[in-house]
Write a protein that holds these residues in place. Sequence first.
Motif, PDB file in Angstrom:
ATOM      1  N   LEU A  23       0.651  -1.141   0.154  1.00  0.00           N
ATOM      2  CA  LEU A  23       0.032   0.128  -0.015  1.00  0.00           C
ATOM      3  C   LEU A  23       0.941   1.243   0.045  1.00  0.00           C
ATOM      4  CD1 LEU A  23      -2.871  -1.180   2.528  1.00  0.00           C
ATOM      5  CD2 LEU A  23      -2.965  -0.879  -0.115  1.00  0.00           C
ATOM      6  N   GLY A  24       2.082   1.234   0.675  1.00  0.00           N
ATOM      7  CA  GLY A  24       2.974   2.352   0.667  1.00  0.00           C
ATOM      8  C   GLY A  24       3.622   2.629   2.159  1.00  0.00           C
ATOM      9  N   ASP A  25       4.037   3.761   2.266  1.00  0.00           N
ATOM     10  CA  ASP A  25       4.850   4.302   3.362  1.00  0.00           C
ATOM     11  C   ASP A  25       4.066   5.575   3.960  1.00  0.00           C
ATOM     12  OD1 ASP A  25       6.440   2.336   2.699  1.00  0.00           O
ATOM     13  OD2 ASP A  25       8.018   3.638   1.921  1.00  0.00           O
ATOM     14  N   ILE A  26       4.037   5.409   5.382  1.00  0.00           N
ATOM     15  CA  ILE A  26       3.575   6.802   6.164  1.00  0.00           C
ATOM     16  C   ILE A  26       4.819   7.064   7.109  1.00  0.00           C
ATOM     17  CG2 ILE A  26       2.067   7.323   7.934  1.00  0.00           C
ATOM     18  CD1 ILE A  26       0.396   5.100   7.326  1.00  0.00           C
ATOM     19  N   VAL A  27       5.011   8.451   6.923  1.00  0.00           N
ATOM     20  CA  VAL A  27       6.198   8.794   7.902  1.00  0.00           C
ATOM     21  C   VAL A  27       5.681   9.840   8.581  1.00  0.00           C
ATOM     22  CG1 VAL A  27       8.569   9.939   7.611  1.00  0.00           C
ATOM     23  CG2 VAL A  27       7.937   8.510   5.670  1.00  0.00           C
ATOM     24  N   ILE A  28       6.231  10.019   9.863  1.00  0.00           N
ATOM     25  CA  ILE A  28       5.519  10.784  10.931  1.00  0.00           C
ATOM     26  C   ILE A  28       6.445  11.295  11.761  1.00  0.00           C
ATOM     27  CG2 ILE A  28       3.967  10.923  13.069  1.00  0.00           C
ATOM     28  CD1 ILE A  28       2.500   8.874  11.944  1.00  0.00           C
ATOM     29  N   LEU A  58      -2.982  10.746  12.972  1.00  0.00           N
ATOM     30  CA  LEU A  58      -1.928  10.780  11.923  1.00  0.00           C
ATOM     31  C   LEU A  58      -1.776   9.468  11.186  1.00  0.00           C
ATOM     32  CD1 LEU A  58       0.679  13.311  13.536  1.00  0.00           C
ATOM     33  CD2 LEU A  58      -1.388  13.794  12.084  1.00  0.00           C
ATOM     34  N   VAL A  59      -1.771   8.480  12.024  1.00  0.00           N
ATOM     35  CA  VAL A  59      -1.671   6.924  11.306  1.00  0.00           C
ATOM     36  C   VAL A  59      -3.049   6.846  10.812  1.00  0.00           C
ATOM     37  CG1 VAL A  59      -1.516   4.663  11.826  1.00  0.00           C
ATOM     38  CG2 VAL A  59      -0.169   6.273  13.034  1.00  0.00           C
ATOM     39  N   VAL A  60      -4.054   7.027  11.267  1.00  0.00           N
ATOM     40  CA  VAL A  60      -5.380   6.821  10.566  1.00  0.00           C
ATOM     41  C   VAL A  60      -5.417   7.890   9.181  1.00  0.00           C
ATOM     42  CG1 VAL A  60      -7.856   7.530  10.569  1.00  0.00           C
ATOM     43  CG2 VAL A  60      -6.638   5.954  12.309  1.00  0.00           C
ATOM     44  N   HIS A  61      -5.089   8.991   9.335  1.00  0.00           N
ATOM     45  CA  HIS A  61      -4.848   9.949   8.403  1.00  0.00           C
ATOM     46  C   HIS A  61      -4.035   9.422   7.079  1.00  0.00           C
ATOM     47  CE1 HIS A  61      -5.397  13.927   6.432  1.00  0.00           C
ATOM     48  NE2 HIS A  61      -4.090  13.869   6.240  1.00  0.00           N
ATOM     49  N   GLY A  62      -2.770   8.967   7.534  1.00  0.00           N
ATOM     50  CA  GLY A  62      -1.907   8.463   6.536  1.00  0.00           C
ATOM     51  C   GLY A  62      -2.335   7.361   5.817  1.00  0.00           C
ATOM     52  N   ALA A  63      -2.838   6.388   6.689  1.00  0.00           N
ATOM     53  CA  ALA A  63      -3.361   5.044   6.036  1.00  0.00           C
ATOM     54  C   ALA A  63      -4.420   5.145   5.007  1.00  0.00           C
ATOM     55  CB  ALA A  63      -3.720   4.234   7.405  1.00  0.00           C
ATOM     56  N   LEU A  64      -5.354   6.454   5.298  1.00  0.00           N
ATOM     57  CA  LEU A  64      -6.590   6.595   4.501  1.00  0.00           C
ATOM     58  C   LEU A  64      -5.801   7.253   3.000  1.00  0.00           C
ATOM     59  CD1 LEU A  64      -9.244   8.063   6.854  1.00  0.00           C
ATOM     60  CD2 LEU A  64      -9.170   5.845   5.765  1.00  0.00           C
ATOM     61  N   HIS A  65      -4.867   8.038   3.229  1.00  0.00           N
ATOM     62  CA  HIS A  65      -4.171   8.471   1.953  1.00  0.00           C
ATOM     63  C   HIS A  65      -3.660   7.137   1.125  1.00  0.00           C
ATOM     64  CE1 HIS A  65      -4.338  12.629   2.055  1.00  0.00           C
ATOM     65  NE2 HIS A  65      -3.877  12.825   3.153  1.00  0.00           N
ATOM     66  N   LEU A  66      -2.920   6.110   1.671  1.00  0.00           N
ATOM     67  CA  LEU A  66      -2.435   5.284   1.031  1.00  0.00           C
ATOM     68  C   LEU A  66      -3.720   4.247   0.653  1.00  0.00           C
ATOM     69  CD1 LEU A  66       0.257   3.682   3.494  1.00  0.00           C
ATOM     70  CD2 LEU A  66       0.573   5.520   1.689  1.00  0.00           C
ATOM     71  N   LEU A  67      -4.837   4.306   1.131  1.00  0.00           N
ATOM     72  CA  LEU A  67      -5.937   3.694   0.537  1.00  0.00           C
ATOM     73  C   LEU A  67      -6.802   4.465  -0.350  1.00  0.00           C
ATOM     74  CD1 LEU A  67      -7.273   2.133   4.010  1.00  0.00           C
ATOM     75  CD2 LEU A  67      -5.903   0.864   2.230  1.00  0.00           C
ATOM     76  N   GLY A  68      -6.187   5.373  -1.089  1.00  0.00           N
ATOM     77  CA  GLY A  68      -6.667   6.287  -2.127  1.00  0.00           C
ATOM     78  C   GLY A  68      -7.603   7.209  -1.716  1.00  0.00           C
TER      79      GLY A  68
END
Length: 199
Positions: free
Chosen positions: A114-119, A142-152
């Motif tokens: 899915l990708g990477d999240i950096v915080i 922030l993890v939820v926000h970043g993960a939703l970005h990875l999910l499109g």
Amino acid sequence: MSEDGPRPGGEQPVLAPMLDIEILRHSEAWNASNISDPMVELAARAALGVAPPLKDGLYEMTIVLTGDAEISDLNRKWRGKDQPTNVLSFPAGDVPYDAETADANTVHGGCMPLGDIVIAFETTEAEAAEKAILLSDHLSHLVVHGALHLLGLNHQGDTDAEQMEDLERQALASLSISDPYAAPDDPASDGKAGLVEIL
């Protein structure tokens, strides 16, 4: 198990989306903060739980817990902004909501990245202090926000932003974390510690 017994080689079909999460700590500050890997994973899984359903299969994401210096470098390189930010998301490609996209994104071992999240620690900590909320609750957001970005999902237009904020609220509510978008005097902003505090 198939109707006539186990499949050859012990392989069983994957019946739902499964998520493999790798957490990398590039800053010692995260270790000193008592933020646990299970808490971070729980927030990522909460995002998957509220997002549009993925095609069944195995997915992977990486969450990098770093500091302002590293995220500033990434922000400058990828967004042209020479400053730290709280979170950056780097999607691996098209989100596999259908079989064709999933097949195109499948890599070694049948896992779909899915990708990477950096915080960044310092920015996240300062924002939590400014909002008078727990660091763990803000990190979960922030993890939820970043993960939703990875999910499109994105927040580039008002409609998209409202949809993404609603999904964030749902994911955080599943973790017993108050609505991060509520005004301080709003009953939805109860100031209580989230579930992740006990992990």
